[in-house]
Design a protein around this motif. Structure first.
Motif, PDB file in Angstrom:
ATOM      1  N   LYS A   1       0.627  -0.897   0.130  1.00 20.28           N
ATOM      2  CA  LYS A   1      -0.234   0.136   0.200  1.00 20.28           C
ATOM      3  C   LYS A   1       0.831   1.117  -0.571  1.00 20.28           C
ATOM      4  O   LYS A   1       1.864   0.974   0.564  1.00 20.28           O
ATOM      5  CB  LYS A   1      -1.155  -0.285   1.328  1.00 20.28           C
TER       6      LYS A   1
ATOM      7  N   THR B   1      -4.979   5.082   4.956  1.00 19.54           N
ATOM      8  CA  THR B   1      -6.982   5.494   5.385  1.00 19.54           C
ATOM      9  C   THR B   1      -6.791   5.737   6.982  1.00 19.54           C
ATOM     10  O   THR B   1      -6.635   4.502   7.466  1.00 19.54           O
ATOM     11  CB  THR B   1      -7.604   4.205   4.826  1.00 19.54           C
TER      12      THR B   1
ATOM     13  N   LYS C   1      -8.480   9.107   2.495  1.00 21.12           N
ATOM     14  CA  LYS C   1      -6.753   8.397   2.258  1.00 21.12           C
ATOM     15  C   LYS C   1      -6.170  10.022   2.159  1.00 21.12           C
ATOM     16  O   LYS C   1      -5.948  10.986   2.547  1.00 21.12           O
ATOM     17  CB  LYS C   1      -6.801   8.544   0.128  1.00 21.12           C
TER      18      LYS C   1
ATOM     19  N   LYS D   1       4.671   1.724  -7.842  1.00 20.50           N
ATOM     20  CA  LYS D   1       3.171   1.358  -8.243  1.00 20.50           C
ATOM     21  C   LYS D   1       2.747   0.196  -7.183  1.00 20.50           C
ATOM     22  O   LYS D   1       2.715  -0.673  -7.733  1.00 20.50           O
ATOM     23  CB  LYS D   1       3.246   1.908  -9.776  1.00 20.50           C
TER      24      LYS D   1
ATOM     25  N   ASP E   1      -1.330  -1.501  -7.528  1.00 19.22           N
ATOM     26  CA  ASP E   1      -2.944  -1.112  -7.708  1.00 19.22           C
ATOM     27  C   ASP E   1      -4.128  -0.807  -7.588  1.00 19.22           C
ATOM     28  O   ASP E   1      -4.936  -1.084  -7.705  1.00 19.22           O
ATOM     29  CB  ASP E   1      -3.176  -2.863  -8.415  1.00 19.22           C
ATOM     30  N   GLU E   2      -3.590   0.213  -6.584  1.00 20.71           N
ATOM     31  CA  GLU E   2      -4.810   1.025  -6.040  1.00 20.71           C
ATOM     32  C   GLU E   2      -5.334   2.421  -7.169  1.00 20.71           C
ATOM     33  O   GLU E   2      -4.205   2.621  -7.532  1.00 20.71           O
ATOM     34  CB  GLU E   2      -3.397   1.719  -4.702  1.00 20.71           C
ATOM     35  N   ASP E   3      -6.395   2.516  -6.712  1.00 18.52           N
ATOM     36  CA  ASP E   3      -6.463   4.008  -7.310  1.00 18.52           C
ATOM     37  C   ASP E   3      -5.967   4.753  -7.401  1.00 18.52           C
ATOM     38  O   ASP E   3      -6.070   5.549  -8.301  1.00 18.52           O
ATOM     39  CB  ASP E   3      -7.532   3.729  -7.495  1.00 18.52           C
ATOM     40  N   ILE E   4      -5.565   5.758  -6.436  1.00 22.71           N
ATOM     41  CA  ILE E   4      -4.654   6.800  -6.190  1.00 22.71           C
ATOM     42  C   ILE E   4      -3.429   6.522  -5.266  1.00 22.71           C
ATOM     43  O   ILE E   4      -3.701   5.591  -4.551  1.00 22.71           O
ATOM     44  CB  ILE E   4      -5.040   7.334  -4.949  1.00 22.71           C
ATOM     45  N   THR E   5      -2.302   7.089  -6.103  1.00 23.45           N
ATOM     46  CA  THR E   5      -1.129   6.604  -5.536  1.00 23.45           C
ATOM     47  C   THR E   5      -0.724   7.791  -5.089  1.00 23.45           C
ATOM     48  O   THR E   5      -0.740   9.272  -6.135  1.00 23.45           O
ATOM     49  CB  THR E   5      -0.091   5.351  -7.007  1.00 23.45           C
TER      50      THR E   5
ATOM     51  N   ASP F   1       6.103   2.836 -11.918  1.00 21.30           N
ATOM     52  CA  ASP F   1       4.861   1.881 -12.496  1.00 21.30           C
ATOM     53  C   ASP F   1       6.283   1.149 -13.551  1.00 21.30           C
ATOM     54  O   ASP F   1       6.464   1.145 -14.367  1.00 21.30           O
ATOM     55  CB  ASP F   1       4.049   2.698 -13.375  1.00 21.30           C
TER      56      ASP F   1
END
Length: 350
Positions: free
Chosen positions: A259, A263, A268, A301, A303-307, A325
């Motif tokens: 991660k 959270t 986030k 990187k 697979d989170e939506d927000i990085t 990435d």
């Protein structure tokens, strides 16, 4: 891990981290397509072990204890009495034998067996691995669980084993997990501690090779305390990478986690401990010279939506949070690493 980009990028990372993989002999591996990580490691070991066999497997002095008819080395009197070997005209002796049955060669043999039994390795590579095993007839087989990685030492005569042993360790610790049925399967290797260390080493080696003018180094950072004052309990600050053009400095701290964000109450945020860490690095390294030091948290990187992807000014110093990435094509990866140096290049142009 069927994505060939990802597998090939792991090869490139290994090539930077271990320069021996950039040698001419590995050119075939660099152009080959791989469907899984097992096959990549098998191909590396096939070439590396094959080259070592041509040079001859390294021999070392290994201590032996054996009941012998003649005297060799030192006599173990208590063991001779305990085993009652004297009536047979034998003495239990301890001696050093110069042999290829060394810990390093045992590791190579063990991991070749592991790949043959449990690895998803293509037929031609399995054939090559079996052929190599013929040269290990006098080397003892040990189970991979018996390997003590930290006890393996290197010197001038066996330095060529270092990269091969590291590939073996990545194979054992990062690839294979035991399931409830006792069988082995491909693990989520990219979550392993070994790949984090490889990631850190790769980024440092990249800047060392392509940006030598920025004097890449990984040094300790001193706490900005008054002269004459000190504490024995302050934690050590050790940077991953420091780049400098003489006027400005970038401190890069690599992060490889499952991660990249945390959270808090469904909101986030950046991982607080990492941000505090890079802030401490920049403030103490700059020692009041505001604006001359930039800190970069460089995440791999997920697979989170927000990085993380942001540049901030905190206490007059630039703090960047970036995500690399590793699934992109190689040119995209190197371009992003080069862009991190842009802040230093702007200063050079002024």
């Amino acid at each position: 891990m069927a994505d060939n980009h990802k597998i090939k990028n792991i090869y490139y990372m290994l090539s930077y981290a271990y320069q021996s993989l950039s040698e001419k002999g590995y050119s075939r591996v660099a152009t080959e397509e791989f469907d899984n990580i097992h096959d990549l490691f098998a191909a590396i070991l096939i070439h590396g072990i094959g080259t070592q066999v041509k040079r001859e497997l390294h021999r070392d002095y290994i201590p032996r204890e054996e009941a012998l008819s003649g005297l060799r080395g030192q006599i173990r009197v208590p063991e001779t009495i305990k085993r009652q070997t004297r009536p047979q005209g034998q003495l239990v002796c301890v001696f050093d034998e110069f042999t290829e049955d060394s810990p390093h060669n045992r590791v190579l043999k063990s991991v070749v067996f592991l790949l043959l039994r449990h690895g998803e390795v293509k037929a031609q590579n399995k054939k090559a691995l079996r052929k190599l095993l013929l040269y290990f007839a006098n080397v003892s087989y040990i189970h991979t669980s018996e390997i003590r990685w930290d006890t393996l030492k290197y010197h001038r005569n066996n330095a060529s084993y270092r990269m091969l042993i590291e590939v073996c360790r990545l194979t054992v610790e990062g690839l294979l997990l035991t399931t409830e049925t006792g069988e082995h399967k491909l693990a989520s290797w990219l979550n392993d501690e070994r790949i984090y260390q490889l990631y850190e080493r790769f980024v440092f080696a990249f800047y060392k090779r392509h940006y030598p003018e920025l004097s890449p180094n990984a040094s300790h950072i001193d706490w900005d305390v008054p002269v004459g004052e000190k504490s024995d309990f302050l934690p050590t600050m050790k940077s991953d990478i420091i780049l400098s053009n003489g006027k400005r400095t970038i401190i890069i701290d690599t992060k490889y986690y499952g991660k990249t964000m945390q959270t808090n109450y469904e909101r986030k945020t950046y991982i607080s401990g990492n941000l505090y860490q890079i802030y401490a690095y920049t403030m103490n390294y700059g020692k009041g010279d505001s604006g001359s030091v930039s800190g970069v948290l460089l995440y791999a990187k997920t697979d989170e939506d927000i990085t993380p992807d942001e540049d901030l000014i905190i206490s007059d110093n630039r703090i960047s949070l970036k995500t690399l990435d590793l699934n992109r094509d190689w040119d995209g990866i190197t371009s992003q690493l080069g862009a991190i140096c842009g802040w230093l290049k702007v200063e050079e142009a002024v």
